[in-house]
Write an enzyme that holds these catalytic residues in place. Sequence first.
Site, mmCIF file in Angstrom:
data_model
loop_
_atom_site.group_PDB
_atom_site.id
_atom_site.type_symbol
_atom_site.label_atom_id
_atom_site.label_comp_id
_atom_site.label_asym_id
_atom_site.label_seq_id
_atom_site.Cartn_x
_atom_site.Cartn_y
_atom_site.Cartn_z
ATOM 1 N N ARG A 89 0.827 -1.209 0.000
ATOM 2 C CA ARG A 89 0.000 0.000 0.000
ATOM 3 C C ARG A 89 0.860 1.257 0.000
ATOM 4 O O ARG A 89 0.503 2.269 -0.578
ATOM 5 C CB ARG A 89 -0.883 -0.020 1.259
ATOM 6 C CG ARG A 89 -2.156 0.771 1.160
ATOM 7 C CD ARG A 89 -2.911 0.804 2.499
ATOM 8 N NE ARG A 89 -3.007 -0.441 3.222
ATOM 9 C CZ ARG A 89 -3.951 -1.378 3.015
ATOM 10 N NH1 ARG A 89 -4.871 -1.196 2.104
ATOM 11 N NH2 ARG A 89 -3.963 -2.490 3.745
ATOM 12 N N TYR A 90 1.987 1.203 0.693
ATOM 13 C CA TYR A 90 2.903 2.340 0.794
ATOM 14 C C TYR A 90 4.228 1.910 0.173
ATOM 15 O O TYR A 90 4.617 0.742 0.279
ATOM 16 C CB TYR A 90 3.149 2.709 2.262
ATOM 17 C CG TYR A 90 1.892 2.914 3.079
ATOM 18 C CD1 TYR A 90 1.235 4.143 3.103
ATOM 19 C CD2 TYR A 90 1.368 1.881 3.845
ATOM 20 C CE1 TYR A 90 0.089 4.327 3.867
ATOM 21 C CE2 TYR A 90 0.219 2.053 4.609
ATOM 22 C CZ TYR A 90 -0.412 3.280 4.615
ATOM 23 O OH TYR A 90 -1.545 3.452 5.365
ATOM 24 N N ARG A 93 6.924 -0.144 2.541
ATOM 25 C CA ARG A 93 6.573 -1.248 3.433
ATOM 26 C C ARG A 93 5.510 -2.137 2.807
ATOM 27 O O ARG A 93 4.708 -1.663 1.983
ATOM 28 C CB ARG A 93 6.143 -0.730 4.810
ATOM 29 C CG ARG A 93 4.767 -0.173 4.941
ATOM 30 C CD ARG A 93 4.709 0.920 6.006
ATOM 31 N NE ARG A 93 5.036 2.205 5.404
ATOM 32 C CZ ARG A 93 4.370 3.338 5.632
ATOM 33 N NH1 ARG A 93 3.396 3.360 6.490
ATOM 34 N NH2 ARG A 93 4.704 4.452 5.023
ATOM 35 N N CYS A 102 -6.300 -17.399 13.785
ATOM 36 C CA CYS A 102 -6.095 -16.529 14.958
ATOM 37 C C CYS A 102 -6.394 -17.333 16.230
ATOM 38 O O CYS A 102 -7.137 -18.309 16.183
ATOM 39 C CB CYS A 102 -7.047 -15.340 14.919
ATOM 40 S SG CYS A 102 -6.825 -14.302 13.479
ATOM 41 N N CYS A 106 -12.260 -12.165 16.702
ATOM 42 C CA CYS A 106 -12.847 -10.928 17.227
ATOM 43 C C CYS A 106 -13.991 -10.552 16.295
ATOM 44 O O CYS A 106 -13.783 -10.442 15.075
ATOM 45 C CB CYS A 106 -11.798 -9.823 17.251
ATOM 46 S SG CYS A 106 -10.222 -10.342 17.962
ATOM 47 N N CYS A 109 -13.566 -7.830 13.604
ATOM 48 C CA CYS A 109 -12.309 -7.877 12.843
ATOM 49 C C CYS A 109 -12.450 -7.261 11.451
ATOM 50 O O CYS A 109 -13.397 -7.556 10.719
ATOM 51 C CB CYS A 109 -11.860 -9.323 12.703
ATOM 52 S SG CYS A 109 -10.384 -9.494 11.681
ATOM 53 N N ARG A 111 -10.707 -8.004 9.013
ATOM 54 C CA ARG A 111 -10.537 -9.072 8.009
ATOM 55 C C ARG A 111 -11.467 -10.234 8.326
ATOM 56 O O ARG A 111 -11.129 -11.392 8.110
ATOM 57 C CB ARG A 111 -9.077 -9.539 7.958
ATOM 58 C CG ARG A 111 -8.119 -8.467 7.497
ATOM 59 C CD ARG A 111 -6.789 -9.014 6.985
ATOM 60 N NE ARG A 111 -5.958 -7.904 6.562
ATOM 61 C CZ ARG A 111 -4.878 -7.462 7.231
ATOM 62 N NH1 ARG A 111 -4.482 -8.076 8.324
ATOM 63 N NH2 ARG A 111 -4.200 -6.427 6.777
ATOM 64 N N ASP A 271 -13.397 0.132 11.410
ATOM 65 C CA ASP A 271 -13.563 0.128 9.958
ATOM 66 C C ASP A 271 -15.001 -0.206 9.576
ATOM 67 O O ASP A 271 -15.758 -0.747 10.372
ATOM 68 C CB ASP A 271 -12.607 -0.905 9.333
ATOM 69 C CG ASP A 271 -11.158 -0.519 9.538
ATOM 70 O OD1 ASP A 271 -10.826 0.642 9.228
ATOM 71 O OD2 ASP A 271 -10.367 -1.359 10.014
ATOM 72 N N ASP A 308 -8.478 4.093 8.656
ATOM 73 C CA ASP A 308 -8.057 3.542 7.371
ATOM 74 C C ASP A 308 -9.085 3.983 6.336
ATOM 75 O O ASP A 308 -10.275 3.642 6.457
ATOM 76 C CB ASP A 308 -8.036 2.013 7.447
ATOM 77 C CG ASP A 308 -6.626 1.472 7.435
ATOM 78 O OD1 ASP A 308 -5.927 1.726 6.428
ATOM 79 O OD2 ASP A 308 -6.236 0.823 8.411
ATOM 80 N N LYS A 315 -3.827 4.870 5.950
ATOM 81 C CA LYS A 315 -4.228 5.238 7.307
ATOM 82 C C LYS A 315 -3.862 6.695 7.540
ATOM 83 O O LYS A 315 -2.750 7.100 7.178
ATOM 84 C CB LYS A 315 -3.397 4.359 8.239
ATOM 85 C CG LYS A 315 -4.039 3.941 9.505
ATOM 86 C CD LYS A 315 -3.081 3.060 10.285
ATOM 87 C CE LYS A 315 -3.431 1.593 10.219
ATOM 88 N NZ LYS A 315 -2.905 0.898 9.091
#
Length: 344
Positions: A89-90, A93, A102, A106, A109, A111, A271, A308, A315
């Site tokens: 995305r950047y 990185r 996981c 959660c 989440c 994702r 999000d 985001d 972000k």
Amino acid sequence: MPTLRSLADLEREGLVRDPGARPGLAAAARVMAIAITPEMAALIDRRDPHDPIARQFMPDAAETAIAPAELADPIGDEARSPIKGIVHRYPDRVLLKPLHVCPVYCRFCFRREKVGPGGDALSEAELAAALDYIRSHREIWEVILTGGDPLMMAPRRLARLIAALDEIDHVAVVRIHSRVPVVDPGRIGDAMIAALRPGRAALWLGIHCNHPRELTAAARAALARIADAGIPLMGQTVLLAGVNDQVEILEALMRDLVSARVKPYYLHHPDLVRGTGHFRVSIERGQALMKALRGRLSGLAQPTYVLDIPGGHGKVPIGPAYLGDDPGALQIEDASGRRHPYPG
Ligand code: SF4
């Protein structure tokens, strides 16, 4: 007690208060898997219908309500993925997502439509291709291992992955994002600490923690083992209605993180994830909470409040602002809300 993974497990542990709620819970569980570790299950107050730990992990019929603005891929991972397992995305990185498993699932989440048991983990060939991508892009300075939760990998496999990244000379930083030290602290044993041994590239660990009660004695001990191994820690928190949208809770959490040697890094605005409207907090409320924290906590304990941008645009900090907006008479607001002129 093993990790709770089914409605029957939740019922057996006394976590389903209303038997009439079962069809709604089953509908939510069909959309996203259930996983509640023994450590988190033990924290849940069975008498409290609004328990903030239960709210994060218990399926909820409200998850079946999808608002028009909500998205399957709210932060645009897919749009920025040049090769399976990588999100670029950047320029400097990448995210590397070796697995989608996981320790807990959660319910909020970002994702939630990707993570789950048997999720789409990278094969050895796909992981090799992802590493080749990083090798061939010399502008990549930092690799962020995420998922899923990278600390769900077997320590030996994780060690091999960290070593492979360490051999790429332009990668200066390897960052791992994990919920494991908090929700499944028993995994942070000698083998995991050995896997996390820093090499040439700096190794950072970002932990996800949303409520001060999550920082049990076992979680603090796991964090201490990681910090003692020389790995800097930072904290990420998601702002969640009914979990931590009170200044007293956020203040206690940030203090507890710092005292556990974890620097609060981000407070994430929730999000636009499908089926998570019941967790959403307004940006105005988030800004008011951040202003209140500014007046209560030292700079060391302040997270940055970020959002985001949907669509994969990255972000950004979303305030609050302390500068007045009149260019002719610059005003600076202090932590208690008083304005002061400044010669700008
Ligand atoms: S541990 Fe992280 S990736 Fe996994 S379900 Fe929770 S928020 Fe999502």
